[in-house]
Design a protein around this motif. Structure first.
Motif, PDB file in Angstrom:
ATOM      1  N   LEU A 198       0.861  -1.184   0.000  1.00 25.83           N
ATOM      2  CA  LEU A 198       0.000   0.000   0.000  1.00 25.83           C
ATOM      3  C   LEU A 198       0.900   1.236   0.000  1.00 25.83           C
ATOM      4  O   LEU A 198       1.421   1.633   1.023  1.00 25.83           O
ATOM      5  CB  LEU A 198      -0.915  -0.013   1.224  1.00 25.83           C
ATOM      6  N   LYS A 199       1.053   1.822  -1.156  1.00 20.19           N
ATOM      7  CA  LYS A 199       1.991   2.936  -1.321  1.00 20.19           C
ATOM      8  C   LYS A 199       1.313   4.284  -1.466  1.00 20.19           C
ATOM      9  O   LYS A 199       1.964   5.312  -1.428  1.00 20.19           O
ATOM     10  CB  LYS A 199       2.857   2.709  -2.570  1.00 20.19           C
ATOM     11  N   VAL A 200      -0.029   4.304  -1.660  1.00 28.16           N
ATOM     12  CA  VAL A 200      -0.741   5.536  -1.968  1.00 28.16           C
ATOM     13  C   VAL A 200      -1.975   5.639  -1.080  1.00 28.16           C
ATOM     14  O   VAL A 200      -2.589   4.634  -0.742  1.00 28.16           O
ATOM     15  CB  VAL A 200      -1.163   5.551  -3.460  1.00 28.16           C
ATOM     16  N   PHE A 201      -2.324   6.881  -0.697  1.00 26.98           N
ATOM     17  CA  PHE A 201      -3.523   7.131   0.091  1.00 26.98           C
ATOM     18  C   PHE A 201      -4.540   7.841  -0.787  1.00 26.98           C
ATOM     19  O   PHE A 201      -4.250   8.894  -1.359  1.00 26.98           O
ATOM     20  CB  PHE A 201      -3.197   7.993   1.313  1.00 26.98           C
ATOM     21  N   CYS A 202      -5.736   7.274  -0.918  1.00 27.61           N
ATOM     22  CA  CYS A 202      -6.815   7.878  -1.696  1.00 27.61           C
ATOM     23  C   CYS A 202      -7.588   8.809  -0.766  1.00 27.61           C
ATOM     24  O   CYS A 202      -8.245   8.350   0.175  1.00 27.61           O
ATOM     25  CB  CYS A 202      -7.730   6.800  -2.271  1.00 27.61           C
ATOM     26  N   LYS A 203      -7.496  10.111  -1.015  1.00 23.85           N
ATOM     27  CA  LYS A 203      -8.168  11.084  -0.153  1.00 23.85           C
ATOM     28  C   LYS A 203      -9.684  11.003  -0.297  1.00 23.85           C
ATOM     29  O   LYS A 203     -10.406  11.217   0.675  1.00 23.85           O
ATOM     30  CB  LYS A 203      -7.689  12.497  -0.489  1.00 23.85           C
ATOM     31  N   ASP A 204     -10.177  10.692  -1.484  1.00 25.96           N
ATOM     32  CA  ASP A 204     -11.618  10.620  -1.701  1.00 25.96           C
ATOM     33  C   ASP A 204     -12.260   9.485  -0.912  1.00 25.96           C
ATOM     34  O   ASP A 204     -13.350   9.638  -0.366  1.00 25.96           O
ATOM     35  CB  ASP A 204     -11.938  10.447  -3.187  1.00 25.96           C
ATOM     36  N   ASP A 205     -11.578   8.340  -0.858  1.00 24.17           N
ATOM     37  CA  ASP A 205     -12.117   7.183  -0.145  1.00 24.17           C
ATOM     38  C   ASP A 205     -11.567   7.054   1.276  1.00 24.17           C
ATOM     39  O   ASP A 205     -12.065   6.243   2.059  1.00 24.17           O
ATOM     40  CB  ASP A 205     -11.816   5.895  -0.921  1.00 24.17           C
ATOM     41  N   GLY A 206     -10.521   7.804   1.588  1.00 25.30           N
ATOM     42  CA  GLY A 206      -9.929   7.720   2.917  1.00 25.30           C
ATOM     43  C   GLY A 206      -9.311   6.364   3.177  1.00 25.30           C
ATOM     44  O   GLY A 206      -9.402   5.821   4.275  1.00 25.30           O
ATOM     45  N   ALA A 207      -8.637   5.796   2.153  1.00 25.53           N
ATOM     46  CA  ALA A 207      -8.074   4.455   2.290  1.00 25.53           C
ATOM     47  C   ALA A 207      -6.705   4.387   1.624  1.00 25.53           C
ATOM     48  O   ALA A 207      -6.430   5.110   0.660  1.00 25.53           O
ATOM     49  CB  ALA A 207      -9.006   3.443   1.637  1.00 25.53           C
ATOM     50  N   PHE A 208      -5.871   3.498   2.146  1.00 30.87           N
ATOM     51  CA  PHE A 208      -4.587   3.229   1.528  1.00 30.87           C
ATOM     52  C   PHE A 208      -4.813   2.222   0.407  1.00 30.87           C
ATOM     53  O   PHE A 208      -5.564   1.266   0.572  1.00 30.87           O
ATOM     54  CB  PHE A 208      -3.596   2.679   2.554  1.00 30.87           C
ATOM     55  N   ILE A 209      -4.164   2.455  -0.732  1.00 30.14           N
ATOM     56  CA  ILE A 209      -4.339   1.579  -1.883  1.00 30.14           C
ATOM     57  C   ILE A 209      -2.985   1.264  -2.508  1.00 30.14           C
ATOM     58  O   ILE A 209      -2.003   1.963  -2.271  1.00 30.14           O
ATOM     59  CB  ILE A 209      -5.276   2.204  -2.948  1.00 30.14           C
ATOM     60  N   CYS A 210      -2.968   0.212  -3.328  1.00 28.15           N
ATOM     61  CA  CYS A 210      -1.737  -0.161  -4.024  1.00 28.15           C
ATOM     62  C   CYS A 210      -1.675   0.554  -5.374  1.00 28.15           C
ATOM     63  O   CYS A 210      -2.634   1.203  -5.799  1.00 28.15           O
ATOM     64  CB  CYS A 210      -1.662  -1.677  -4.199  1.00 28.15           C
ATOM     65  N   ALA A 211      -0.557   0.415  -6.063  1.00 29.43           N
ATOM     66  CA  ALA A 211      -0.376   1.070  -7.357  1.00 29.43           C
ATOM     67  C   ALA A 211      -1.345   0.532  -8.402  1.00 29.43           C
ATOM     68  O   ALA A 211      -1.827   1.277  -9.262  1.00 29.43           O
ATOM     69  CB  ALA A 211       1.063   0.894  -7.836  1.00 29.43           C
TER      70      ALA A 211
END
Length: 100
Positions: A34-47
């Motif tokens: 999990l390298k990225v944080f999605c601000k819209d969903d408030g979740a950590f996501i992978c590439a």
């Protein structure tokens, strides 16, 4: 709460010198870190998730930047809560004195 929990785990990992992601903290679908944080969903996501339709148009931040941003927000809110607590305790003490 999820951001705070992940921030705590990342802080502990950095303190211990562990850079590699643990399997349980990887992406459940792609088994990627999990390298990225999605601000819209408030979740950590992978590439891979980042490039999917679900997140492509969302605002994202690198994990480290998101942690710093949310840490500063949490600190500011914590300070506000502490100030409110002090006011309430002073009010309670005054009311207790008045009732006696």
């Amino acid at each position: 709460a999820r951001v705070v929990e992940v921030a705590k785990r990342l802080s502990l990992r950095v303190a211990k010198g562990q850079e590699e992601e643990e399997e349980e903290e990887g992406c459940g679908r792609h088994r990627e870190p999990l390298k990225v944080f999605c601000k819209d969903d408030g979740a950590f996501i992978c590439a891979v998730c980042r490039e999917s339709r679900a997140h492509r148009s969302h605002a994202v931040l690198p994990v480290e930047d998101a942690l710093q941003e949310y840490k500063s927000q949490i600190r500011a809110r914590l300070e506000t809560v502490k100030e409110e607590r002090e006011k309430l305790l002073a009010f309670r003490a005054a009311e207790m004195r008045r009732s006696w």
